[in-house]
Design a protein around this motif. Structure first.
Motif, PDB file in Angstrom:
ATOM      1  N   VAL A   1       0.834  -1.209   0.000  1.00  0.00           N
ATOM      2  CA  VAL A   1       0.000   0.000   0.000  1.00  0.00           C
ATOM      3  C   VAL A   1       0.866   1.255   0.000  1.00  0.00           C
ATOM      4  O   VAL A   1       0.583   2.227  -0.711  1.00  0.00           O
ATOM      5  N   SER A   2       1.939   1.238   0.791  1.00  0.00           N
ATOM      6  CA  SER A   2       2.808   2.414   0.884  1.00  0.00           C
ATOM      7  C   SER A   2       3.564   2.671  -0.415  1.00  0.00           C
ATOM      8  O   SER A   2       3.864   3.822  -0.752  1.00  0.00           O
ATOM      9  N   VAL A   3       3.889   1.606  -1.161  1.00  0.00           N
ATOM     10  CA  VAL A   3       4.567   1.774  -2.444  1.00  0.00           C
ATOM     11  C   VAL A   3       3.589   2.230  -3.527  1.00  0.00           C
ATOM     12  O   VAL A   3       3.897   3.121  -4.322  1.00  0.00           O
TER      13      VAL A   3
ATOM     14  N   LEU B   1       5.981  -1.473  -7.976  1.00  0.00           N
ATOM     15  CA  LEU B   1       6.342  -2.660  -7.199  1.00  0.00           C
ATOM     16  C   LEU B   1       7.512  -3.419  -7.821  1.00  0.00           C
ATOM     17  O   LEU B   1       7.994  -4.397  -7.224  1.00  0.00           O
ATOM     18  N   ALA B   2       7.958  -2.991  -8.998  1.00  0.00           N
ATOM     19  CA  ALA B   2       9.026  -3.713  -9.689  1.00  0.00           C
ATOM     20  C   ALA B   2      10.337  -3.672  -8.913  1.00  0.00           C
ATOM     21  O   ALA B   2      11.095  -4.644  -8.879  1.00  0.00           O
ATOM     22  N   GLY B   3      10.609  -2.538  -8.280  1.00  0.00           N
ATOM     23  CA  GLY B   3      11.833  -2.414  -7.484  1.00  0.00           C
ATOM     24  C   GLY B   3      11.524  -2.494  -6.001  1.00  0.00           C
ATOM     25  O   GLY B   3      10.375  -2.341  -5.581  1.00  0.00           O
ATOM     26  N   PHE B   4      12.579  -2.745  -5.223  1.00  0.00           N
ATOM     27  CA  PHE B   4      12.398  -2.843  -3.777  1.00  0.00           C
ATOM     28  C   PHE B   4      12.766  -1.515  -3.137  1.00  0.00           C
ATOM     29  O   PHE B   4      13.887  -1.018  -3.305  1.00  0.00           O
TER      30      PHE B   4
ATOM     31  N   PHE C   1      13.326   2.309   1.960  1.00  0.00           N
ATOM     32  CA  PHE C   1      12.757   3.296   2.875  1.00  0.00           C
ATOM     33  C   PHE C   1      11.346   2.882   3.274  1.00  0.00           C
ATOM     34  O   PHE C   1      10.988   2.892   4.461  1.00  0.00           O
ATOM     35  N   VAL C   2      10.541   2.487   2.297  1.00  0.00           N
ATOM     36  CA  VAL C   2       9.178   2.044   2.572  1.00  0.00           C
ATOM     37  C   VAL C   2       9.191   0.737   3.353  1.00  0.00           C
ATOM     38  O   VAL C   2       8.362   0.524   4.252  1.00  0.00           O
ATOM     39  N   ALA C   3      10.132  -0.149   3.033  1.00  0.00           N
ATOM     40  CA  ALA C   3      10.233  -1.426   3.740  1.00  0.00           C
ATOM     41  C   ALA C   3      10.505  -1.201   5.231  1.00  0.00           C
ATOM     42  O   ALA C   3       9.970  -1.911   6.087  1.00  0.00           O
ATOM     43  N   ARG C   4      11.321  -0.215   5.539  1.00  0.00           N
ATOM     44  CA  ARG C   4      11.602   0.094   6.940  1.00  0.00           C
ATOM     45  C   ARG C   4      10.339   0.592   7.639  1.00  0.00           C
ATOM     46  O   ARG C   4      10.069   0.229   8.789  1.00  0.00           O
TER      47      ARG C   4
END
Length: 233
Positions: free
Chosen positions: A103-105, A118-121, A124-127
């Protein structure tokens, strides 16, 4: 030998039907509650991107959605007990981490970025997604423990109020600390403590003034007196 307590039966808070033995409706069970928690988390991750000025205080619309998790948890402990409430948290953990990230991406600054995002990781959002998970798990488990300890007190409001105050404090501190302490976002890295304090104060006021009465109203609707089985003719 004493008869066993019917599944779902729990003693009520002091109130209009304090002497009644009550049970939750059939749909009020762990799978349904896990879906409700996940829906609230997803909604909060979206609405937190929309700023809102409330009585001169800058907050987000997420302050109106995430506290609903504490209402759902408190009702679960009241009507089903500690263990089912913990099972709800356990079931939500993995999906919540994934949903928070996705959702954040996909929605940044309130705008849909397209599925190509969503293709790249995004580290910052993952944290932030990890921070959301840690805050949710710790905040909910503490909320459950505090509520269960106080739920037999005669004041109906004491358990949900105390558990929300403590659980929400830990949730807020852990989220902002894990997400933004020494973050690559210079502004958040410098000001996360002040922002967290304002966020907590806002959610607390909303929870105590709006969601505490909501808890009481939902308890009255969901909890029903157990009717004695009809005698055989």
């Amino acid at each position: 030998m004493k008869p066993s307590t019917p599944p779902g039966a729990r003693e009520r808070d002091a109130g209009p039907a304090a002497a009644s033995t009550c049970a939750a409706p059939g749909w009020f069970r762990v799978p349904t509650l896990a879906v409700a928690h996940l829906a609230i988390i997803v909604a909060s991750n979206y609405f937190v991107q929309w700023p809102l000025e409330l009585f001169g205080v800058l907050t987000t619309w997420g302050a109106f959605t995430f506290p609903l998790v504490f209402v759902a948890t408190d009702l679960t402990v009241r009507l089903l007990g500690q263990r089912p409430a913990r099972r709800v948290v356990a079931r939500v953990m993995g999906p919540a981490l994934l949903a928070s990230y996705v959702v954040s991406v996909l929605f940044q600054e309130g705008r849909f970025q397209g599925f190509g995002a969503l293709a790249g990781f995004d580290t910052f959002v993952a944290r932030i997604a990890l921070a959301s998970l840690v805050a949710y798990v710790v905040g909910q488990l503490v909320d459950i423990a505090v509520f269960d300890r106080l739920r037999r007190r005669p004041q109906w409001w004491l358990a949900p109020a105390a558990s929300t105050v403590v659980g929400s404090a830990l949730d807020t501190a852990l989220f902002f600390g894990v997400a933004f302490h020494r973050s690559s976002d210079a502004f958040m890295a410098e000001h996360w403590v002040q922002i967290a304090f304002v966020d907590y104060a806002t959610k607390l006021v909303i929870s105590l003034l709006a969601f505490l009465p909501l808890y009481r109203a939902l308890l009255e609707v969901l909890a029903r007196p157990l009717q004695p089985a009809p005698r055989a003719a």
